[in-house]
Design a protein around this motif. Sequence first.
Motif, PDB file in Angstrom:
ATOM      1  N   LEU A  14       0.823  -1.208   0.000  1.00 32.44           N
ATOM      2  CA  LEU A  14       0.000   0.000   0.000  1.00 32.44           C
ATOM      3  C   LEU A  14       0.859   1.261   0.000  1.00 32.44           C
ATOM      4  O   LEU A  14       0.488   2.270  -0.617  1.00 32.44           O
ATOM      5  CB  LEU A  14      -0.941  -0.008   1.207  1.00 32.44           C
ATOM      6  CG  LEU A  14      -1.933  -1.180   1.250  1.00 32.44           C
ATOM      7  CD1 LEU A  14      -2.851  -1.059   2.461  1.00 32.44           C
ATOM      8  CD2 LEU A  14      -2.750  -1.278  -0.032  1.00 32.44           C
ATOM      9  N   ALA A  15       2.020   1.217   0.662  1.00 34.27           N
ATOM     10  CA  ALA A  15       2.925   2.367   0.640  1.00 34.27           C
ATOM     11  C   ALA A  15       3.496   2.573  -0.756  1.00 34.27           C
ATOM     12  O   ALA A  15       3.645   3.712  -1.217  1.00 34.27           O
ATOM     13  CB  ALA A  15       4.051   2.169   1.653  1.00 34.27           C
ATOM     14  N   VAL A  16       3.819   1.489  -1.452  1.00 28.28           N
ATOM     15  CA  VAL A  16       4.296   1.592  -2.839  1.00 28.28           C
ATOM     16  C   VAL A  16       3.217   2.220  -3.717  1.00 28.28           C
ATOM     17  O   VAL A  16       3.496   3.102  -4.540  1.00 28.28           O
ATOM     18  CB  VAL A  16       4.694   0.204  -3.370  1.00 28.28           C
ATOM     19  CG1 VAL A  16       4.910   0.234  -4.883  1.00 28.28           C
ATOM     20  CG2 VAL A  16       5.956  -0.300  -2.678  1.00 28.28           C
ATOM     21  N   ALA A  17       1.977   1.788  -3.543  1.00 22.98           N
ATOM     22  CA  ALA A  17       0.876   2.341  -4.340  1.00 22.98           C
ATOM     23  C   ALA A  17       0.715   3.835  -4.093  1.00 22.98           C
ATOM     24  O   ALA A  17       0.527   4.618  -5.039  1.00 22.98           O
ATOM     25  CB  ALA A  17      -0.423   1.595  -4.020  1.00 22.98           C
ATOM     26  N   ALA A 160       7.545   2.121   6.307  1.00 19.24           N
ATOM     27  CA  ALA A 160       7.046   1.572   5.044  1.00 19.24           C
ATOM     28  C   ALA A 160       7.256   2.547   3.890  1.00 19.24           C
ATOM     29  O   ALA A 160       7.568   2.135   2.766  1.00 19.24           O
ATOM     30  CB  ALA A 160       5.563   1.227   5.184  1.00 19.24           C
ATOM     31  N   ASP A 161       7.117   3.854   4.149  1.00 18.67           N
ATOM     32  CA  ASP A 161       7.299   4.834   3.075  1.00 18.67           C
ATOM     33  C   ASP A 161       8.747   4.885   2.588  1.00 18.67           C
ATOM     34  O   ASP A 161       9.005   5.117   1.405  1.00 18.67           O
ATOM     35  CB  ASP A 161       6.864   6.225   3.548  1.00 18.67           C
ATOM     36  CG  ASP A 161       5.355   6.330   3.737  1.00 18.67           C
ATOM     37  OD1 ASP A 161       4.622   5.486   3.180  1.00 18.67           O
ATOM     38  OD2 ASP A 161       4.909   7.246   4.449  1.00 18.67           O
ATOM     39  N   ASP A 162       9.705   4.654   3.493  1.00 21.27           N
ATOM     40  CA  ASP A 162      11.110   4.603   3.082  1.00 21.27           C
ATOM     41  C   ASP A 162      11.355   3.386   2.194  1.00 21.27           C
ATOM     42  O   ASP A 162      12.034   3.465   1.160  1.00 21.27           O
ATOM     43  CB  ASP A 162      12.028   4.537   4.301  1.00 21.27           C
ATOM     44  CG  ASP A 162      12.078   5.840   5.087  1.00 21.27           C
ATOM     45  OD1 ASP A 162      11.660   6.880   4.538  1.00 21.27           O
ATOM     46  OD2 ASP A 162      12.533   5.821   6.242  1.00 21.27           O
ATOM     47  N   ALA A 163      10.812   2.237   2.591  1.00 24.00           N
ATOM     48  CA  ALA A 163      10.972   1.027   1.792  1.00 24.00           C
ATOM     49  C   ALA A 163      10.335   1.193   0.417  1.00 24.00           C
ATOM     50  O   ALA A 163      10.895   0.770  -0.595  1.00 24.00           O
ATOM     51  CB  ALA A 163      10.365  -0.164   2.526  1.00 24.00           C
ATOM     52  N   ALA A 164       9.169   1.828   0.379  1.00 21.52           N
ATOM     53  CA  ALA A 164       8.479   2.033  -0.897  1.00 21.52           C
ATOM     54  C   ALA A 164       9.306   2.896  -1.847  1.00 21.52           C
ATOM     55  O   ALA A 164       9.360   2.643  -3.053  1.00 21.52           O
ATOM     56  CB  ALA A 164       7.115   2.677  -0.649  1.00 21.52           C
ATOM     57  N   ARG A 165       9.942   3.913  -1.300  1.00 18.26           N
ATOM     58  CA  ARG A 165      10.778   4.786  -2.130  1.00 18.26           C
ATOM     59  C   ARG A 165      11.901   3.993  -2.801  1.00 18.26           C
ATOM     60  O   ARG A 165      12.218   4.216  -3.977  1.00 18.26           O
ATOM     61  CB  ARG A 165      11.363   5.898  -1.256  1.00 18.26           C
ATOM     62  CG  ARG A 165      12.119   6.960  -2.033  1.00 18.26           C
ATOM     63  CD  ARG A 165      12.561   8.097  -1.111  1.00 18.26           C
ATOM     64  NE  ARG A 165      13.665   7.736  -0.237  1.00 18.26           N
ATOM     65  CZ  ARG A 165      13.583   7.623   1.079  1.00 18.26           C
ATOM     66  NH1 ARG A 165      12.438   7.832   1.701  1.00 18.26           N
ATOM     67  NH2 ARG A 165      14.645   7.300   1.801  1.00 18.26           N
ATOM     68  N   VAL A 166      12.469   3.045  -2.073  1.00 18.82           N
ATOM     69  CA  VAL A 166      13.542   2.226  -2.638  1.00 18.82           C
ATOM     70  C   VAL A 166      12.998   1.287  -3.706  1.00 18.82           C
ATOM     71  O   VAL A 166      13.593   1.125  -4.782  1.00 18.82           O
ATOM     72  CB  VAL A 166      14.258   1.434  -1.521  1.00 18.82           C
ATOM     73  CG1 VAL A 166      15.335   0.545  -2.112  1.00 18.82           C
ATOM     74  CG2 VAL A 166      14.859   2.390  -0.499  1.00 18.82           C
TER      75      VAL A 166
END
Length: 255
Positions: A14-17, A160-166
């Motif tokens: 969901l953070a990636v989305a 989660a937002d940091d992981a999504a950025r990567v």
Amino acid sequence: MAPLVVFGGGLLALAVARAAAARGQAVTVASPSPRVVSGWWRQFPAAGDTLAWVPGGADVVVAVGPSRAVPLDRAWGEGLTALLSRLDRAGRVTLAGPLPGREPSIEVFDRALARWGGPCLRVAPVLGQGDTSVGQWVTTLRSGGVVRVGEAPAVRWLAADDAARVVLGDLPPGEHLATGCELWTPGEVAERLSSRFGGRRARPLLGVGLPRDAKARLVAWAGHPDQWDEARWGPRTSLASWIERLPGPRRRAAG
């Protein structure tokens, strides 16, 4: 910009989305159960699904984790291998999974990864709202309730937002590791949240107050070394900063 399809309904998916939608991509989230998503939601797996609906040349992120709705073998075992093999019409496919560690479910993922030649980001446990552990603690404490968390190892929680950025950052093929910058036990996380919102942390009546599989992975990741490429991925969010950004009233000082 190519459309994005995200397989998975957990915090990272969901953070990636959200991050992809914020940069202007058309997003579809495919998961077993309905989700409030930044874009469209589609049920997956569904009977007879051929994945013909995945746009040709689309970016794809596979961030599926085991849950009550998704058994281990479908999330990280043969089901994952089968899904990756069926994405031949897609453009760039990025896999996300658990940080390495000696634990049976992680070893299932390791075997699938050994057959995968594309980019894979392996992450520490992620912090976010809406999950069944830390996110649920936020909800409970905000309402003045009690969070029951016992002793468990310290791990490097990652926002989660940091992981999504990567994940969205054009990772080259191969395995990449991402952790948070600080070691915290679940109990310490609960204490910090209690200081922010009120409520209180208490010892569980039985066990550690965590699902057995989650506890096993924390043990496998205990004290894992810091893994983060700041030159490429930028700074990480500390636990204190993540808690400070959470919405909701702040705890009032006594007196």
